[in-house]
Design an enzyme around this catalytic site. Structure first.
Site, PDB file in Angstrom:
ATOM      1  NE  ARG A   1       0.937  10.051  10.435  1.00 38.22           N
ATOM      2  CZ  ARG A   1       0.503   9.056   9.682  1.00 38.22           C
ATOM      3  NH1 ARG A   1      -0.659   8.530   9.907  1.00 38.22           N
ATOM      4  NH2 ARG A   1       1.233   8.620   8.670  1.00 38.22           N
TER       5      ARG A   1
ATOM      6  CG  ASP B   1       3.930   1.283   9.515  1.00 37.39           C
ATOM      7  OD1 ASP B   1       4.018   1.540   8.301  1.00 37.39           O
ATOM      8  OD2 ASP B   1       3.710   2.139  10.376  1.00 37.39           O
TER       9      ASP B   1
ATOM     10  CB  CYS C   1      -4.308  10.219  12.090  1.00 35.17           C
ATOM     11  SG  CYS C   1      -2.746   9.409  12.374  1.00 35.17           S
TER      12      CYS C   1
ATOM     13  NE  ARG D   1      -6.818   4.248   6.245  1.00 32.19           N
ATOM     14  CZ  ARG D   1      -6.366   5.407   6.682  1.00 32.19           C
ATOM     15  NH1 ARG D   1      -6.761   5.870   7.861  1.00 32.19           N
ATOM     16  NH2 ARG D   1      -5.521   6.127   5.964  1.00 32.19           N
TER      17      ARG D   1
ATOM     18  CE  LYS E   1      -1.481   1.537   4.187  1.00 32.63           C
ATOM     19  NZ  LYS E   1      -1.150   2.915   4.541  1.00 32.63           N
ATOM     20  CG  ASN E   2       2.500   2.606   3.485  1.00 28.34           C
ATOM     21  OD1 ASN E   2       1.340   2.970   3.264  1.00 28.34           O
ATOM     22  ND2 ASN E   2       2.932   2.336   4.691  1.00 28.34           N
TER      23      ASN E   2
HETATM   24  C1  EPZ Z   1       4.733   6.778   6.341  1.00 25.96           C
HETATM   25  O1  EPZ Z   1       3.976   7.812   6.943  1.00 25.96           O
HETATM   26  C2  EPZ Z   1       3.812   5.581   6.257  1.00 25.96           C
HETATM   27  N1  EPZ Z   1       2.666   5.907   5.401  1.00 25.96           N
HETATM   28  C3  EPZ Z   1       3.342   5.195   7.656  1.00 25.96           C
HETATM   29  O2  EPZ Z   1       2.554   4.029   7.526  1.00 25.96           O
HETATM   30  C4  EPZ Z   1       4.561   4.887   8.510  1.00 25.96           C
HETATM   31  O3  EPZ Z   1       4.142   4.597   9.822  1.00 25.96           O
HETATM   32  C5  EPZ Z   1       5.509   6.083   8.519  1.00 25.96           C
HETATM   33  O4  EPZ Z   1       5.860   6.440   7.170  1.00 25.96           O
HETATM   34  C6  EPZ Z   1       6.795   5.803   9.289  1.00 25.96           C
HETATM   35  O5  EPZ Z   1       7.443   4.712   8.719  1.00 25.96           O
HETATM   36  C7  EPZ Z   1       2.843   5.921   4.059  1.00 25.96           C
HETATM   37  O6  EPZ Z   1       3.923   5.656   3.536  1.00 25.96           O
HETATM   38  C8  EPZ Z   1       1.637   6.245   3.227  1.00 25.96           C
HETATM   39  P1  EPZ Z   1       6.837  10.153   8.318  1.00 25.96           P
HETATM   40  P2  EPZ Z   1       4.545   9.320   6.943  1.00 25.96           P
HETATM   41  O7  EPZ Z   1       6.673  11.411   7.528  1.00 25.96           O
HETATM   42  O8  EPZ Z   1       5.361   9.548   5.734  1.00 25.96           O
HETATM   43  C9  EPZ Z   1       7.051  13.479  11.680  1.00 25.96           C
HETATM   44  C10 EPZ Z   1       0.711   2.669   7.857  1.00 25.96           C
HETATM   45  O9  EPZ Z   1       0.394   2.067   8.879  1.00 25.96           O
HETATM   46  N2  EPZ Z   1       6.903  14.440  10.570  1.00 25.96           N
HETATM   47  O10 EPZ Z   1       7.981   9.253   8.001  1.00 25.96           O
HETATM   48  O11 EPZ Z   1       3.394  10.199   7.215  1.00 25.96           O
HETATM   49  C11 EPZ Z   1       5.810  12.608  11.854  1.00 25.96           C
HETATM   50  O12 EPZ Z   1       4.860  13.257  12.673  1.00 25.96           O
HETATM   51  C12 EPZ Z   1       1.181   4.092   7.934  1.00 25.96           C
HETATM   52  O13 EPZ Z   1       0.725   2.157   6.690  1.00 25.96           O
HETATM   53  C13 EPZ Z   1       6.974  15.797  10.846  1.00 25.96           C
HETATM   54  O14 EPZ Z   1       7.139  16.212  12.001  1.00 25.96           O
HETATM   55  O15 EPZ Z   1       5.500   9.295   8.210  1.00 25.96           O
HETATM   56  C14 EPZ Z   1       6.374  11.369  12.507  1.00 25.96           C
HETATM   57  O16 EPZ Z   1       6.499  11.575  13.891  1.00 25.96           O
HETATM   58  C15 EPZ Z   1       0.964   4.669   9.309  1.00 25.96           C
HETATM   59  N3  EPZ Z   1       6.833  16.678   9.819  1.00 25.96           N
HETATM   60  C16 EPZ Z   1       7.760  11.241  11.876  1.00 25.96           C
HETATM   61  O17 EPZ Z   1       8.072  12.549  11.354  1.00 25.96           O
HETATM   62  C17 EPZ Z   1       6.641  16.266   8.519  1.00 25.96           C
HETATM   63  O18 EPZ Z   1       6.545  17.118   7.610  1.00 25.96           O
HETATM   64  C18 EPZ Z   1       7.851  10.225  10.734  1.00 25.96           C
HETATM   65  O19 EPZ Z   1       6.802  10.537   9.858  1.00 25.96           O
HETATM   66  C19 EPZ Z   1       6.574  14.880   8.258  1.00 25.96           C
HETATM   67  C20 EPZ Z   1       6.712  13.982   9.294  1.00 25.96           C
END
Ligand code: EPZ
Length: 420
Positions: free
Chosen positions: A121, A306, A116, A398, A22-23
């Site tokens: 996020r 995850d 969420c 999802r 999915k990701n």
């Molecule tokens: C991706 O989310 C995945 N989703 C998530 O999978 C996964 O948990 C996550 O990466 C971490 O591996 C998809 O790929 C669609 P991040 P993403 O940006 O990109 C902070 C699932 O279960 N952050 O790597 O949204 C954020 O809050 C989902 O399939 C900022 O502060 O995660 C988090 O604490 C859940 N500012 C950390 O960084 C930003 O602009 C990592 O987030 C972006 C992120």
């Protein structure tokens, strides 16, 4: 809302197949916005988030057609470079269209994702990176507007913290920018590498995807391509844990073992046996009692956040005390509260959970709060005595393609009850 009814106590046997990730499919769909030519994507998983992304792309101006198991996406022109709140609020990954829309149409208006269940996020890093590439960013009324009427230019951007979709978003913005872009402290998740391989097939010039430093040389235009999405490492990991927690022997097929190194190491440390039976399949078994092991989630290639909830369910069955530290998200222990209702002994202290095992779990009525938490409850239910009813399984739909059918084929007593 559908629910699952599960009667635990059956060791799983046989084989489950892994669907496309999915990701990886989500950014791949966003990448189709970058060309007016058709892109053919294979192994797109039939999960809710993909349906949501399809709705969003159609609204933007894409034509999507499912032909013989492959998804054909054609975006001849951009009708509306917008991602509205009613779609973004159901799927945060909608922000993945931001970079591609600015690159293709010179502007984008995307609803801010909001929080969420697992955390705030924000997308501030996506926006800071786009500014480095020349976009003007304006936030108002819960939306972000990104403008680059004269197109984007290359730039250097270092992520102050690693972001998976942040890296993907900026890669898609940079491939059509004027000049070279350098992304540092980039995410190394396999899905980032898979997106890069699709973009390169479309004519992009990208080096270093999969490492912390990605170099992109902008090109004038991209063309159509055909690409097969990589296997879903989180689904495969969930099934490995299902085999271990039920004490069965399960083959997880069509996966990429090297994407699961951190989990395999922890499963072995806990006393499970994991063997590569082919380059794309793993066999897991847990003949003896499991031992508690500590886990700290980290960005890839560390232990995936995850898989944290699923591993916590496993640790409720291990002898001893396991310390689980969640370093990526600030609120990703919602599943612990439901596991405790099933009899687990878990103590939460901030971003750490101490799981004292092993506990004899008993079936209960529980509620899913987010995608991976619901997977954790399914795993616990497979080993609990008695019947478990899991509400709101739309969360699990999802990210998992008909998980109840795959598990039932391996012997699990699980059925979906459709709510009228
Ligand atoms: C991706 O989310 C995945 N989703 C998530 O999978 C996964 O948990 C996550 O990466 C971490 O591996 C998809 O790929 C669609 P991040 P993403 O940006 O990109 C902070 C699932 O279960 N952050 O790597 O949204 C954020 O809050 C989902 O399939 C900022 O502060 O995660 C988090 O604490 C859940 N500012 C950390 O960084 C930003 O602009 C990592 O987030 C972006 C992120």
């Amino acid at each position: 809302m559908d629910r699952f009814v599960i009667r635990g106590g059956v060791p799983l046997h046989g084989e489950v197949s892994t669907s496309g990730a999915k990701n990886s499919a989500l950014p791949a769909l966003a990448a189709c916005l970058l060309t007016e030519e058709p892109v053919i994507l294979h192994r797109i998983p039939a999960v809710r988030d993909i349906v949501t992304m399809g709705k969003l792309l159609r609204r933007i101006g894409a034509k999507l057609e499912l032909k013989a198991g492959a998804l054909r996406v054609e975006v001849r022109s951009i009708a509306s470079p917008e991602a509205p709140y009613e779609l973004v609020k159901t799927m945060r990954a909608s922000s993945l269209v931001l970079g591609a829309l600015v690159a293709r149409a010179g502007r984008a208006r995307v609803s801010l994702p909001g929080g969420c269940a697992i955390g705030a996020r924000p997308i501030n890093l996506h926006l800071a990176g786009l500014e480095q590439l020349g976009a003007r960013i304006h936030q108002e009324h819960g939306y972000v507007e990104a403008q680059a009427p004269a197109g984007l230019h290359g730039g250097a951007y270092s992520f102050e913290r690693i972001s998976v979709t942040g890296t993907e978003d900026l890669m898609m913005a940079a491939v059509l920018a004027e000049g070279e872009t350098l992304l540092e402290n980039a995410a190394r998740e396999p899905e980032v590498g898979d997106l890069a391989s699709l973009l390169v097939k479309m004519g992009a010039q990208i080096e270093g995807a999969g490492t912390s430093t990605i170099r992109i040389r902008g090109v004038a235009r991209l063309h159509g391509a055909e690409h097969a999405i990589i296997a879903d490492r989180i689904e495969a990991g969930t099934f490995l844990i299902a085999g271990a927690i039920t004490g069965g022997e399960l083959v997880v097929a069509d996966c990429v073992p090297e994407h699961l190194t951190a989990l395999i190491l922890k499963l072995r440390q806990a006393g499970a046996e994991v063997a590569e039976v082919s380059p794309t399949s793993l066999r897991v078994s847990a003949p003896g009692p499991l031992r508690a092991v500590d886990v700290t989630t980290q960005e890839h290639p560390g232990f995936a956040t995850d898989l944290q909830a699923q591993f916590m369910a496993l640790m409720t069955q291990a002898q001893g005390s396991s310390l689980i530290s969640e370093t990526i998200f600030e609120n990703r222990f919602m599943h612990a509260l439901e596991l405790m209702r099933m009899g687990a002994d878990i103590r939460i202290e901030g971003r750490q959970a101490i799981v004292a095992g092993s506990s004899q779990l008993t079936g209960a009525s529980v509620i899913a709060s987010d995608l991976r938490a619901s997977a954790s409850l399914v795993l616990a239910a497979l080993v609990a005595t008695g019947e478990t009813v899991i509400d709101r399984v739309y969360h699990i739909d999802r990210g998992y393609q008909r998980i109840e059918e795959k598990l039932a084929r391996a012997g699990a007593r699980i059925r979906r009850v459709r709510e009228a």
